[in-house]
Design a protein around this motif. Sequence first.
Motif, mmCIF file in Angstrom:
data_model
loop_
_atom_site.group_PDB
_atom_site.id
_atom_site.type_symbol
_atom_site.label_atom_id
_atom_site.label_comp_id
_atom_site.label_asym_id
_atom_site.label_seq_id
_atom_site.Cartn_x
_atom_site.Cartn_y
_atom_site.Cartn_z
ATOM 1 N N ASP A 280 -3.681 20.174 -2.954
ATOM 2 C CA ASP A 280 -5.136 20.324 -3.021
ATOM 3 C C ASP A 280 -5.854 18.985 -2.970
ATOM 4 N N LYS A 281 -5.126 17.905 -3.263
ATOM 5 C CA LYS A 281 -5.715 16.564 -3.222
ATOM 6 C C LYS A 281 -5.166 15.724 -2.070
ATOM 7 N N ALA A 282 -4.333 16.331 -1.227
ATOM 8 C CA ALA A 282 -3.620 15.577 -0.198
ATOM 9 C C ALA A 282 -4.568 14.831 0.738
ATOM 10 N N GLU A 283 -5.591 15.504 1.214
ATOM 11 C CA GLU A 283 -6.511 14.871 2.168
ATOM 12 C C GLU A 283 -7.169 13.641 1.571
ATOM 13 N N GLU A 284 -7.599 13.756 0.338
ATOM 14 C CA GLU A 284 -8.253 12.627 -0.338
ATOM 15 C C GLU A 284 -7.260 11.490 -0.578
ATOM 16 N N ILE A 285 -6.046 11.827 -1.005
ATOM 17 C CA ILE A 285 -5.028 10.803 -1.269
ATOM 18 C C ILE A 285 -4.708 10.020 0.002
ATOM 19 N N ILE A 286 -4.503 10.730 1.094
ATOM 20 C CA ILE A 286 -4.139 10.072 2.360
ATOM 21 C C ILE A 286 -5.311 9.250 2.896
ATOM 22 N N LYS A 287 -6.513 9.795 2.782
ATOM 23 C CA LYS A 287 -7.702 9.075 3.251
ATOM 24 C C LYS A 287 -7.897 7.767 2.486
ATOM 25 N N ASN A 288 -7.766 7.816 1.168
ATOM 26 C CA ASN A 288 -7.936 6.610 0.353
ATOM 27 C C ASN A 288 -6.840 5.584 0.658
ATOM 28 N N ILE B 154 0.864 -1.170 0.000
ATOM 29 C CA ILE B 154 0.000 0.000 0.000
ATOM 30 C C ILE B 154 0.901 1.220 0.000
ATOM 31 N N ILE B 155 0.815 2.011 -1.047
ATOM 32 C CA ILE B 155 1.675 3.187 -1.211
ATOM 33 C C ILE B 155 0.805 4.430 -1.315
ATOM 34 N N ILE B 156 1.039 5.354 -0.401
ATOM 35 C CA ILE B 156 0.394 6.661 -0.480
ATOM 36 C C ILE B 156 1.413 7.622 -1.078
ATOM 37 N N GLU B 157 1.061 8.235 -2.197
ATOM 38 C CA GLU B 157 2.028 9.104 -2.869
ATOM 39 C C GLU B 157 1.348 10.298 -3.505
ATOM 40 N N GLY B 158 2.139 11.375 -3.663
ATOM 41 C CA GLY B 158 1.669 12.552 -4.371
ATOM 42 C C GLY B 158 1.003 13.604 -3.508
ATOM 43 N N HIS B 159 0.889 13.356 -2.193
ATOM 44 C CA HIS B 159 0.170 14.295 -1.336
ATOM 45 C C HIS B 159 0.920 15.617 -1.153
ATOM 46 N N ASN B 160 2.249 15.599 -1.249
ATOM 47 C CA ASN B 160 3.005 16.854 -1.191
ATOM 48 C C ASN B 160 3.029 17.559 -2.551
ATOM 49 N N ALA B 161 3.099 16.763 -3.602
ATOM 50 C CA ALA B 161 3.130 17.336 -4.948
ATOM 51 C C ALA B 161 1.782 17.930 -5.337
#
Length: 210
Positions: free
Chosen positions: A186-194, A176-183
């Motif tokens: 505006d989508k960080a919350e959704e990326i981390i939540k998913n 499980i890889i969470i990526e792109g939240h710093n880049a």
Amino acid sequence: MNILVVKSNNRPDGVSSKMYDTFMDTIKEENHLDVAVYDVFKEDMPYFGQDYFNALIKLQSGEKLSEIEQRILDAKQKAKDLFAAADLVVFAFPLWNLTIPAKLQTFIDYIDEAGYTFKYSENGTPVYLMPDKKIIFLNARGGDYSLPEMQKMEHAVNYMRDIFVGMFGMNVTDEIIIEGHNAMPDKAEEIIKNGNRKVAETARKLMQKV
């Protein structure tokens, strides 16, 4: 099932720390899972180097070990004992400066030992000694390293695969890889939540297998 969780981030608000928290919170009510935690930032883990080799020489000659030599032998043995006892090992770790944290590297240095996780054949190729052990990676990285132009710069998950699959012959059952939240803030919350939802799903699957 015996599970070892190797926590490799000491930032409370780090995304991989939250992945660790999600995993542990999901399985905490499961009495049939025997879970041990090895926090690389809380353990006494002298770095792997000449002190270790000095200790081996002294053990052979019966000389008294120095404090640092005894510490590194004790730390190495603890890591090996916990790793050997586990049916499944879960690694929660970030990508820092394109690679894994130094403390996690030290844990790998402790268990990457000929005669323990592998041995050499007569032809010099590695023979797997723990091929039935299962591995799960929980990784977070602020950039999007799935992009073709970024993949070659990723030396955390790729390195862990090379060690645990390529060198030890173990089976990585989930990544499980969470990526792109710093880049993409505006989508960080959704990326981390998913991502954390997927972590919880993986933990629940383990509970169903018991």
